[in-house]
Design an enzyme around this catalytic site. Structure first.
Site, PDB file in Angstrom:
ATOM      1  N   GLY A 181      28.153  39.088  40.201  1.00 20.82           N
ATOM      2  CA  GLY A 181      29.509  39.645  40.207  1.00 20.82           C
ATOM      3  C   GLY A 181      30.195  39.563  41.551  1.00 20.82           C
ATOM      4  O   GLY A 181      29.684  40.076  42.524  1.00 20.82           O
ATOM      5  N   SER A 182      31.341  38.911  41.630  1.00 20.40           N
ATOM      6  CA  SER A 182      31.933  38.652  42.934  1.00 20.40           C
ATOM      7  C   SER A 182      33.312  38.010  42.777  1.00 20.40           C
ATOM      8  O   SER A 182      33.894  38.031  41.706  1.00 20.40           O
ATOM      9  CB  SER A 182      31.005  37.748  43.735  1.00 20.40           C
ATOM     10  OG  SER A 182      30.447  36.744  42.895  1.00 20.40           O
TER      11      SER A 182
END
Length: 218
Positions: A181-182
């Site tokens: 997640g980013s």
């Protein structure tokens, strides 16, 4: 004709192997709830670290997305290398997105700058200034400069850089990834305009996100 394929990025095998091994051990011990949990985690890791082949557009004067995900912002921001205000396209990757990042254009890697930081939700505005991140300055064949910034998120705890200063990247070539997640910010040159819109779901190396303005085409 190219045969479609989906591989696993090398950085994913330790996580996949550990979860699979743990699932087998708990199954042998007869602890089925734990075995099932690790079996699900094995599937999740294999899904997260998938690395599909993509068909990259070959037309000139365009840039492809550096990441899979959702376009969450298109607006002027300060370029981390030049300090000038440029249009920035922000792409948010959730835990179900492909997290392998790719070069938007054919270019040389001029500079790489790592910034240690915090781990706020990557969709927040302050993430671009406060979170751990890695910035890349690229120069294309026309001398235009591009900046890409990998930004760690609330869950992401490791940015992987696979390239070095002086390397030459093809359009769509893999250059790194971010775990769990980013976000990736892409700063485009003045002669280009966005070819995507906020809310679009886009694919790395395949979706066109910027194109050169007709009056500046060469």
């Amino acid at each position: 004709m190219r045969t479609p394929s989906v591989g696993i990025t090398p950085e994913g095998w330790p996580s996949i192997g550990l979860c699979a091994f743990s699932s087998c051990i708990f199954a042998l011990l007869g602890c089925w709830p734990a075995a099932c949990i690790f079996l699900v985690l094995t599937w999740f890791c294999a899904h997260f670290f998938r690395d599909p082949e993509r068909v990259t557009p070959s037309a000139p004067d365009l840039a492809v997305s550096p990441a899979d995900g959702k376009v969450i912002a298109i607006r002027p921001r300060i370029d981390p290398f030049t300090g000038e205000e440029r249009i920035c396209i922000s792409i948010f990757m959730n835990v179900f997105s492909v997290h392998v990042n790719r070069s938007p254009v054919k270019a040389e890697v001029v500079a790489i700058q790592y910034y240690p930081g915090k781990f706020f939700n990557a969709s927040f505005d302050k993430a671009s200034a406060d979170n751990e991140r890695c910035a890349y300055l690229l120069r294309d064949a026309d001398g235009e400069t591009w900046a890409m910034v990998q930004i760690a998120g609330l869950i992401a705890r490791r940015i992987v850089c696979r390239t070095d200063e002086g390397d030459r990247l093809a359009r769509g070539q893999r250059y790194g990834l971010i775990r769990f997640g980013s976000r990736v910010d892409l700063f485009i040159p003045a002669g280009y305009t966005p070819a995507c819109a906020v809310g679009d779901q886009i694919l790395a190396a395949q979706s066109i996100v910027a194109a050169r303005q007709p009056e500046t085409s060469r």
